[in-house]
Design a protein around this motif. Structure first.
Motif, short mmCIF file in Angstrom:
data_model
loop_
_atom_site.label_atom_id
_atom_site.label_comp_id
_atom_site.label_asym_id
_atom_site.label_seq_id
_atom_site.Cartn_x
_atom_site.Cartn_y
_atom_site.Cartn_z
N GLN A 161 4.80 1.49 0.41
CA GLN A 161 5.50 2.19 -0.67
C GLN A 161 5.12 3.66 -0.64
O GLN A 161 4.01 4.03 -0.23
CB GLN A 161 5.08 1.65 -2.04
CG GLN A 161 5.74 0.37 -2.41
CD GLN A 161 5.32 -0.06 -3.80
OE1 GLN A 161 4.22 0.24 -4.25
NE2 GLN A 161 6.19 -0.75 -4.49
N GLN A 162 6.05 4.51 -1.10
CA GLN A 162 5.75 5.93 -1.27
C GLN A 162 4.85 6.07 -2.49
O GLN A 162 5.06 5.43 -3.50
CB GLN A 162 7.04 6.72 -1.52
CG GLN A 162 7.95 6.80 -0.32
CD GLN A 162 7.46 7.79 0.70
OE1 GLN A 162 6.73 8.70 0.39
NE2 GLN A 162 7.86 7.59 1.95
N PRO A 206 0.83 -1.20 0.00
CA PRO A 206 0.00 0.00 0.00
C PRO A 206 0.86 1.25 0.00
O PRO A 206 2.04 1.21 0.36
CB PRO A 206 -0.80 -0.12 1.30
CG PRO A 206 0.01 -1.02 2.16
CD PRO A 206 0.75 -1.94 1.25
N LYS A 207 0.29 2.39 -0.38
CA LYS A 207 1.03 3.65 -0.47
C LYS A 207 0.84 4.47 0.81
O LYS A 207 -0.22 4.47 1.40
CB LYS A 207 0.53 4.48 -1.65
CG LYS A 207 0.44 3.72 -2.96
CD LYS A 207 1.77 3.63 -3.63
CE LYS A 207 1.63 3.10 -5.03
NZ LYS A 207 2.09 1.79 -5.23
N THR A 208 1.91 5.19 1.23
CA THR A 208 1.82 6.06 2.40
C THR A 208 2.87 7.17 2.28
O THR A 208 3.85 7.03 1.56
CB THR A 208 2.03 5.28 3.71
OG1 THR A 208 1.88 6.17 4.80
CG2 THR A 208 3.42 4.67 3.77
N ASP A 209 2.64 8.26 3.00
CA ASP A 209 3.58 9.38 3.00
C ASP A 209 4.55 9.33 4.17
O ASP A 209 5.30 10.28 4.40
CB ASP A 209 2.82 10.72 3.06
CG ASP A 209 2.14 11.00 1.74
OD1 ASP A 209 2.68 10.59 0.70
OD2 ASP A 209 1.07 11.65 1.74
N ALA A 210 4.55 8.27 4.96
CA ALA A 210 5.43 8.17 6.12
C ALA A 210 6.89 8.11 5.68
O ALA A 210 7.22 7.57 4.63
CB ALA A 210 5.09 6.92 6.93
N ALA A 250 3.42 7.63 -5.94
CA ALA A 250 4.19 8.17 -7.08
C ALA A 250 4.29 9.69 -7.04
O ALA A 250 5.26 10.26 -7.48
CB ALA A 250 3.56 7.71 -8.38
N SER A 251 3.29 10.38 -6.48
CA SER A 251 3.31 11.84 -6.46
C SER A 251 4.08 12.40 -5.27
O SER A 251 4.21 13.61 -5.14
CB SER A 251 1.88 12.37 -6.41
OG SER A 251 1.25 11.94 -5.21
N ALA A 252 4.61 11.55 -4.38
CA ALA A 252 5.30 12.04 -3.19
C ALA A 252 6.74 12.45 -3.48
O ALA A 252 7.43 12.92 -2.61
CB ALA A 252 5.30 10.96 -2.09
N GLY A 253 7.22 12.27 -4.67
CA GLY A 253 8.60 12.59 -5.00
C GLY A 253 8.84 14.05 -5.29
O GLY A 253 9.78 14.42 -5.96
N HIS A 254 7.98 14.97 -4.83
CA HIS A 254 8.11 16.40 -5.11
C HIS A 254 9.31 16.88 -4.45
O HIS A 254 10.17 17.45 -4.72
CB HIS A 254 6.89 17.19 -4.66
CG HIS A 254 6.37 16.83 -3.30
ND1 HIS A 254 6.62 17.59 -2.20
CD2 HIS A 254 5.62 15.80 -2.89
CE1 HIS A 254 6.01 17.05 -1.17
NE2 HIS A 254 5.40 15.94 -1.58
#
Length: 142
Positions: free
Chosen positions: A135-136, A50-54, A138-142
């Motif tokens: 997982q991070q 799953p995706k997360t911003d942690a 895809a849009s968290a790579g800013h």
């Protein structure tokens, strides 16, 4: 009076430029090699995380990874393991170190209760440093 001209007494200075083309060629080859081999260095069990911003956890010791696939099968590293043997296998892999880091990787499509059941088994076995992996996005790579 004679003027000195012509430059017969001047010395040629060595060229101070460095040819970087061979270095760039070597660096590009190394870049390609690392780009090809880095996906092979990840864990062998294919799990849709799953995706997360942690933020990722950083530490010195290599963690033990427990993976839960979408069909519910358990893996310790790359090896399949039964739910009854998971604690015994973890104790053997960590040399009975109860503070060894254990990462649980659960498939995004698996029941949340199943992931919590496995984590509960691990913590009931005495392990204190148990964490979920995600997982991070895809849009968290800013």
């Amino acid at each position: 009076m004679a003027m000195s001209g012509g430059g017969g007494g001047r010395r040629r200075r060595p060229m101070a430029e460095i040819n970087v083309t061979p270095m760039v060629d070597v660096m590009l080859v190394l870049l390609i090699i690392f780009m090809v081999t880095s996906p092979m260095m990840t864990s062998g069990v294919n799990v849709d995380l799953p995706k997360t911003d942690a933020r990722p956890v950083n530490a010195d010791t290599k963690p033990i990874t427990v993976s839960i696939k979408a069909d519910g099968t358990l893996f310790l590293g790359d090896n399949p393991v039964t739910p009854d043997d998971i604690v015994a296998q973890l104790k053997a892999a960590s040399n009975n170190d109860q503070t060894h880091r254990i990462f649980v990787r659960g498939d995004a499509h698996i029941d949340y209760g199943r992931v919590m059941q496995v984590m509960g088994q691990i913590t009931a076995g005495g392990f204190t440093h148990v964490a979920l992996l995600a997982q991070q996005p895809a849009s968290a790579g800013h």
